[in-house]
Design a protein around this motif. Structure first.
Motif, mmCIF file in Angstrom:
data_model
loop_
_atom_site.group_PDB
_atom_site.id
_atom_site.type_symbol
_atom_site.label_atom_id
_atom_site.label_comp_id
_atom_site.label_asym_id
_atom_site.label_seq_id
_atom_site.Cartn_x
_atom_site.Cartn_y
_atom_site.Cartn_z
ATOM 1 N N TYR A 109 0.824 -1.213 0.000
ATOM 2 C CA TYR A 109 0.000 0.000 0.000
ATOM 3 C C TYR A 109 0.858 1.265 0.000
ATOM 4 O O TYR A 109 0.400 2.341 -0.349
ATOM 5 N N VAL A 110 2.130 1.102 0.422
ATOM 6 C CA VAL A 110 3.113 2.181 0.388
ATOM 7 C C VAL A 110 4.379 1.596 -0.223
ATOM 8 O O VAL A 110 4.778 0.478 0.124
ATOM 9 N N GLY A 111 4.999 2.332 -1.114
ATOM 10 C CA GLY A 111 6.248 1.862 -1.715
ATOM 11 C C GLY A 111 7.318 1.653 -0.655
ATOM 12 O O GLY A 111 7.389 2.401 0.318
ATOM 13 N N ARG A 112 8.146 0.630 -0.839
ATOM 14 C CA ARG A 112 9.144 0.322 0.190
ATOM 15 C C ARG A 112 10.133 1.466 0.401
ATOM 16 O O ARG A 112 10.551 1.723 1.530
ATOM 17 N N THR A 113 10.516 2.145 -0.666
ATOM 18 C CA THR A 113 11.436 3.276 -0.523
ATOM 19 C C THR A 113 10.776 4.403 0.254
ATOM 20 O O THR A 113 11.378 4.995 1.168
ATOM 21 N N ASP A 114 9.526 4.708 -0.094
ATOM 22 C CA ASP A 114 8.790 5.748 0.625
ATOM 23 C C ASP A 114 8.655 5.380 2.100
ATOM 24 O O ASP A 114 8.838 6.227 2.987
ATOM 25 N N ALA A 115 8.325 4.126 2.383
ATOM 26 C CA ALA A 115 8.145 3.684 3.767
ATOM 27 C C ALA A 115 9.450 3.787 4.551
ATOM 28 O O ALA A 115 9.462 4.220 5.712
ATOM 29 N N ALA A 116 10.564 3.402 3.919
ATOM 30 C CA ALA A 116 11.868 3.464 4.590
ATOM 31 C C ALA A 116 12.244 4.908 4.913
ATOM 32 O O ALA A 116 12.755 5.203 6.000
ATOM 33 N N GLN A 117 11.975 5.818 3.969
ATOM 34 C CA GLN A 117 12.277 7.234 4.215
ATOM 35 C C GLN A 117 11.386 7.814 5.308
ATOM 36 O O GLN A 117 11.845 8.590 6.152
ATOM 37 N N LEU A 118 10.101 7.433 5.301
ATOM 38 C CA LEU A 118 9.181 7.904 6.338
ATOM 39 C C LEU A 118 9.606 7.382 7.707
ATOM 40 O O LEU A 118 9.577 8.116 8.700
ATOM 41 N N GLU A 119 9.989 6.113 7.759
ATOM 42 C CA GLU A 119 10.410 5.545 9.040
ATOM 43 C C GLU A 119 11.653 6.238 9.576
ATOM 44 O O GLU A 119 11.730 6.592 10.760
ATOM 45 N N GLU A 120 12.636 6.450 8.723
ATOM 46 C CA GLU A 120 13.868 7.118 9.145
ATOM 47 C C GLU A 120 13.554 8.518 9.677
ATOM 48 O O GLU A 120 14.065 8.934 10.725
ATOM 49 N N ALA A 121 12.712 9.257 8.947
ATOM 50 C CA ALA A 121 12.365 10.621 9.366
ATOM 51 C C ALA A 121 11.581 10.606 10.673
ATOM 52 O O ALA A 121 11.830 11.419 11.575
#
Length: 519
Positions: free
Chosen positions: A406-418
């Motif tokens: 439902y969320v791209g893995r790259t987007d999710a990884a960046q959101l998690e880091e932030a």
């Protein structure tokens, strides 16, 4: 003796170890409390590794002065030099938290809480915290015991033994144990009321989501019922039972919230209950269900995502969750559901004072709320058909959204880091004085300590501001991408059985919505 106009070797070493006022630090090191350790390289290195070496040294001297006698002072010094885990924990806390330094100066033996270094100590849970609070017999002793437990969490946090998510979970576990202890005190003060009712305390918000801050309102909802007879009927009139439950709930809230000689713990906020401030503090389960079925607004279902029973009658708490959770996953079926959630987020931003918008870690654009609202909206839309999304914890839900596509893995990884970085900033800002704030400080010394606490040592102020702005920019970009994408509203309008589409059906639906895809 150092010649006039020349700096001592100690002064130079203190500068090299990160002290901003080496003259004051040199005077403290020459005092009677630290006379035998003033040239000890181990002590200086340990102080230099803290977020604020000046604050850590000052706190250590105060703690030594507070010891009841030479024997106790000797024990502290010997343990400090011989045991690296204690040294790192104690000085780490003293360099990050002025408030916990004050606590240690008032309760000079509480440094012993940091000596333990066992595998079970690495990830403490509710049971360990309940044991830590077990001897509290009144609101004052509960506050002292609470801060002693908080000391252990902060020590593991600043030393990197636990990460930001584990810290938040431990803070929620400590809050759970504290609510239970406060309710036990209230019940002990009014055993007649306790005998008349069943009362369940449901945690909401950050506490319910197992992701609490160091200083935060603890949001709760109360459910009450009459005590049942062995035959299954009510043993007490419902009105009397609710009156008794309301008295217990009110007393429990005061035990946590009121200011004593040891300060307060945190406010207990019950305003997320049906009808908010205008509604009764305690309702029966059937009354809760009727409200959510007939009158609840969209945001109230969003809040229920994090509902979790934490204290009181466990059976009643489980019944509450079982009755209301299905309604949460039907919320996206409501007319204008997605636009309502989007409108609410915009309204939150509009309420921020203009002077604070650029310093708001929580509510401002690119802040924590942008991540949380995006994750919750995606959960509510897609969680109707996918139970893997049914988590009240933001990072767990984000991981599930990525795993489900439902969320791209790259987007999710960046959101998690932030999100982890912003939560770490929030934790360390609050830890300093144990005050509820979500504003990035403006003072240079505060920024320096904050940057150093996050591992930025070369140029902590500039490095902190760069990292903060970079992460906030990522959050804002991805929030706009995920929170306002047109497909969300379209998926929300699908019938529950259609929410999971086959690949071919999904392609047909996308074409119907105007998405042509790759040719």
């Amino acid at each position: 003796m150092t010649a006039p106009g020349r700096r001592s070797s100690t002064f130079t070493r203190l500068l090299r170890h990160g002290f901003t006022d080496p003259s004051a630090a040199e005077r403290l090191l020459e005092g009677a409390e630290l006379a035998e350790l003033r040239a000890d390289p181990v002590l200086l290195e340990a102080l230099g590794a803290t977020a604020d070496p000046d604050l850590a040294l000052h706190g250590l001297v105060r703690l030594l002065e507070a010891q009841p006698g030479p024997t106790a002072r000797r024990e502290l010094l010997d343990t400090l030099i011989a045991a690296k885990p204690l040294r790192d924990r104690l000085l780490g806390v003293l360099g990050a938290s002025e408030a916990l330094g004050d606590h240690l100066a008032r309760h000079a033996g509480d440094w012993q809480a940091l000596v333990t270094y066992e595998p079970r100590d690495l990830h403490r849970g509710v049971e360990e915290f309940e044991r830590g609070l077990a001897e509290a017999t009144d609101p004052v002793s509960l506050r002292v015991a609470y801060r002693r437990c908080l000391l252990s969490i902060a020590a593991r946090d600043v030393c990197g033994t636990i990460d930001v998510a584990e810290t938040a979970a431990e803070l929620a576990d400590l809050a759970t144990a504290t609510l239970r202890a406060a309710l036990a005190l209230a019940e002990a003060a009014a055993p007649e009321d306790a005998a008349r009712c069943r009362l369940a305390v449901i945690a909401m918000g950050k506490c319910g989501g197992h992701e609490l801050n160091y200083v935060s309102d603890v949001d709760v909802i109360f459910v009450g019922e009459a005590v049942e007879t062995p035959a299954g009927g009510a043993d007490v009139d419902e009105t009397k039972a609710l009156r008794a439950a309301t008295s217990l709930a009110s007393h429990m809230m005061r035990i946590c919230s009121e200011t004593t000689v040891e300060g307060s713990i945190w406010p207990v906020d019950a305003n997320l209950r049906p009808e908010g401030r205008n509604g009764p503090l305690v309702r029966t389960l059937s009354s809760h269900v009727a409200y959510y079925q007939r009158w609840a607004k969209t945001w109230e279902f969003q809040a229920l995502l994090k509902a979790r029973p934490v204290a009181g009658d466990p059976g009643l708490g489980a019944e509450y969750v079982a009755a209301l959770q299905p309604l949460v996953w039907q919320a996206a079926d409501r007319e204008n559901f997605v636009p309502d959630v989007q409108k609410m987020r915009r309204r939150v931003v509009e309420t921020i004072p203009v002077a604070e918008v650029d310093r708001q870690l929580k509510l401002g654009p690119g802040g924590l709320r942008d991540v949380e609202f995006a994750v919750q909206l995606l959960q509510l839309v897609h969680g109707r058909a996918d139970t893997s999304l049914h988590s009240g914890t933001t990072l767990d839900a984000l991981e599930a959204l990525a795993a489900g596509g439902y969320v791209g893995r790259t987007d999710a990884a960046q959101l998690e880091e932030a999100y982890r970085f912003l939560r770490s900033m929030e934790h360390r800002i609050q830890l300093h004085r144990l005050r509820r704030t979500h504003l990035v400080p403006e003072d240079e010394a505060d920024l320096r300590r904050l940057g150093r606490s996050l591992g930025l040592r070369t140029d902590p102020v500039a490095g902190l501001l760069r990292a903060w702005k970079r992460h906030a920019s990522v959050v804002r970009r991805l929030h706009e991408k995920l929170f306002y994408r047109p497909l969300l509203d379209a998926v929300a309008q699908l019938a529950p059985g259609e929410a999971r589409l086959s690949p071919e059906a999904a392609r047909e639906r996308l074409v119907a919505l105007g998405y042509e895809g790759r040719r």
